[in-house]
Design an enzyme around this catalytic site. Structure first.
Site, PDB file in Angstrom:
ATOM      1  N   ASP A 105     -31.751  -7.292 -13.207  1.00  0.00           N
ATOM      2  CA  ASP A 105     -32.500  -6.313 -12.569  1.00  0.00           C
ATOM      3  C   ASP A 105     -33.397  -5.561 -13.708  1.00  0.00           C
ATOM      4  OD1 ASP A 105     -33.319  -4.094 -11.212  1.00  0.00           O
ATOM      5  OD2 ASP A 105     -31.547  -3.642 -10.147  1.00  0.00           O
ATOM      6  N   HIS A 106     -34.370  -5.991 -13.600  1.00  0.00           N
ATOM      7  CA  HIS A 106     -35.508  -5.351 -14.541  1.00  0.00           C
ATOM      8  C   HIS A 106     -35.741  -3.672 -14.506  1.00  0.00           C
ATOM      9  CE1 HIS A 106     -38.115  -6.207 -17.713  1.00  0.00           C
ATOM     10  NE2 HIS A 106     -38.762  -7.246 -17.430  1.00  0.00           N
ATOM     11  N   ARG A 107     -35.138  -3.327 -13.365  1.00  0.00           N
ATOM     12  CA  ARG A 107     -35.059  -1.715 -13.508  1.00  0.00           C
ATOM     13  C   ARG A 107     -34.101  -1.222 -14.224  1.00  0.00           C
ATOM     14  NH1 ARG A 107     -33.705  -0.676  -7.307  1.00  0.00           N
ATOM     15  NH2 ARG A 107     -32.183  -2.270  -8.015  1.00  0.00           N
TER      16      ARG A 107
END
Length: 448
Positions: free
Chosen positions: A418-420
């Site tokens: 998850d790039h967040r």
């Protein structure tokens, strides 16, 4: 006295269950807590214990039926009830014990209904009429409506409604708890979608098949149970978390030899340690250096939650679909204990006996598609988790080793994240740490 038993809430807000097998029949004598049926929810096959001791009066559903939570499942003739109980009001006579962990019993015989929304004049809104016309068919000069309760739905459903241009005020909820579901929104959107005007039928191509074409050989399979839950989870994950992926191909010859040595040792032969267990141990060790991957994004609270322990999810392919039970506090287990826990959990899941507790609470997951001969892939995140590691097949290939080319055991690792929560550098560091342990199992001592 005839006492009815309704399908309880089996955990985590599941709304229905399919009857897999009855263990009793009408006329059978049952004891308290005797297993009366096996039911399949969206997560697992669960055994239902009898809340009464008595005689089975009637089975209200057959095997294969999908029963909503709160609906009468079975009736018992319970001995010892006095005449006063028979004369009691209907609502009280049907009260039954509440099984621990099964949620509260329904408050009445009727299914909970969503209250009607009032219009400006206090009259109930005729949803059937309003759903029959597109939004622009409602006159803009209509009197402004009084404030109403907010339609009950989940964030993914509200996003879906927004994407489809659907006003949730116009959608009728068909769930027993009055919650608007994806099916309600999609059904409404399909009913109100305007037909293209003046569109001539498309010419039929020899290579094209109409979507509605039917063939005697076609098979229609109901979307329910684990398959339905998996599909909903994958769609929710794909459209809520920004996925990114990175790959690393590793020489795992040393790990293969290490595993072979453990299996040849009589002290560890029963543990059946494999590459999967070594990779799982490597993940637990690597997460110490990169805790960003053992975390979740809490949108409602506006916080990132980093978990204090690793609950390692193990993706298991079953006859009912993909499930991901998790080994709780896997980081505290030795390699041998971890291997045994993974094998036991996977066997339980494939047998359909995994509990809701087994199938929830994961913080990071592993999927081993290498057992199917696949080299690499980009797995989809389990909703709420920051990362999932995919293990490719171990293959013997020509590989550079100590300045020369030699045949080595090679495997490709695939990390989706998850790039967040995780940046590329952090993902690369984690994957490199996992690869280092697989390349040289002795490196695990460095992390210890």
């Amino acid at each position: 006295m005839i006492t009815e038993f309704r399908l309880p809430d089996l955990g985590e807000g599941l709304r229905e269950a399919e009857i897999v097998q009855w263990h009793v029949a009408a006329g059978d004598e049952v004891t308290l807590n005797q297993t009366i049926a096996e039911v399949e929810t969206a997560k697992a096959v669960v055994e239902l214990p009898s809340p009464f001791a008595g005689t089975v009066s009637a089975l209200h559903h057959a095997e294969g039926d999908v029963v909503p939570v709160g609906e009468v499942l079975i009736a018992f003739d319970v001995a010892g009830a006095g005449t006063d109980a028979v004369a009691a009001p209907a609502a009280e006579s049907r009260r039954e014990p509440n099984l621990v962990g099964y949620g509260a019993a329904p408050r009445s015989d009727a299914r909970p209904q969503r209250r009607a929304r009032a219009g400006s004049g206090g009259d109930a809104v005729d949803l059937a009429v309003r759903e029959a016309a597109p939004h622009d068919a409602i006159a803009p000069s209509a009197p402004e409506r009084e404030p109403r309760e907010r339609p009950r739905s989940t964030p993914p459903v509200r996003k879906l409604a927004k994407d489809l241009g659907v006003d949730l005020d116009l959608v009728a909820a068909h769930g027993i708890d009055g919650l608007i579901t994806r099916e309600d929104v999609e059904s409404y959107a399909a009913r109100t979608a305007p037909a293209p005007a003046g569109t001539a039928p498309a010419a039929t191509s020899p290579l094209s098949v109409a979507p509605t074409a039917a063939s005697p050989s076609d098979e229609r399979i109901p979307i329910r149970g684990v398959r339905k839950h998996t599909a909903d989870a994958m769609v929710r994950s794909a459209f809520t978390a920004p996925h990114a992926a990175t790959f690393l191909t590793v020489d795992v010859t040393a790990s293969v030899s290490f595993v072979a040595g453990l299996r040849a040792d009589r002290r560890y032969a029963d543990a059946r340690v494999g590459i999967m267990a070594v990779a799982a141990k490597a993940v637990c060790l690597a997460l110490r250096r990169t805790p960003e991957l053992n975390a979740t994004w809490d949108e409602a609270a506006g916080e990132i939650v980093r978990f204090g322990q690793v609950n390692l999810g193990i993706a298991a392919a079953t006859d009912r679909g993909l499930v991901v039970p998790s080994v709780k506090d896997a980081g505290a287990l030795s390699l041998v204990d971890l291997a045994q826990s993974i094998r036991t959990l996977a066997d339980t899941a494939r047998a359909g006996k995994a509990t809701p507790a087994d199938l929830s609470g994961g913080t990071f997951s592993i999927t081993n598609y290498g057992v199917f001969g696949v080299d690499a892939g980009t797995p989809i995140l389990v909703p709420g988790e920051a990362g999932i590691l995919g293990l490719g097949a171990v293959q013997r290939r020509p590989w550079e080793h100590e300045g020369a080319v030699a045949l080595r055991e090679v495997m490709t690792l695939s990390l989706s994240f998850d790039h967040r929560l995780v940046d590329g550098a952090e993902a690369a560091r984690f994957l490199t740490d996992v690869g280092d342990v697989l390349r040289e199992p002795g490196r695990a001592m460095v992390f210890g």
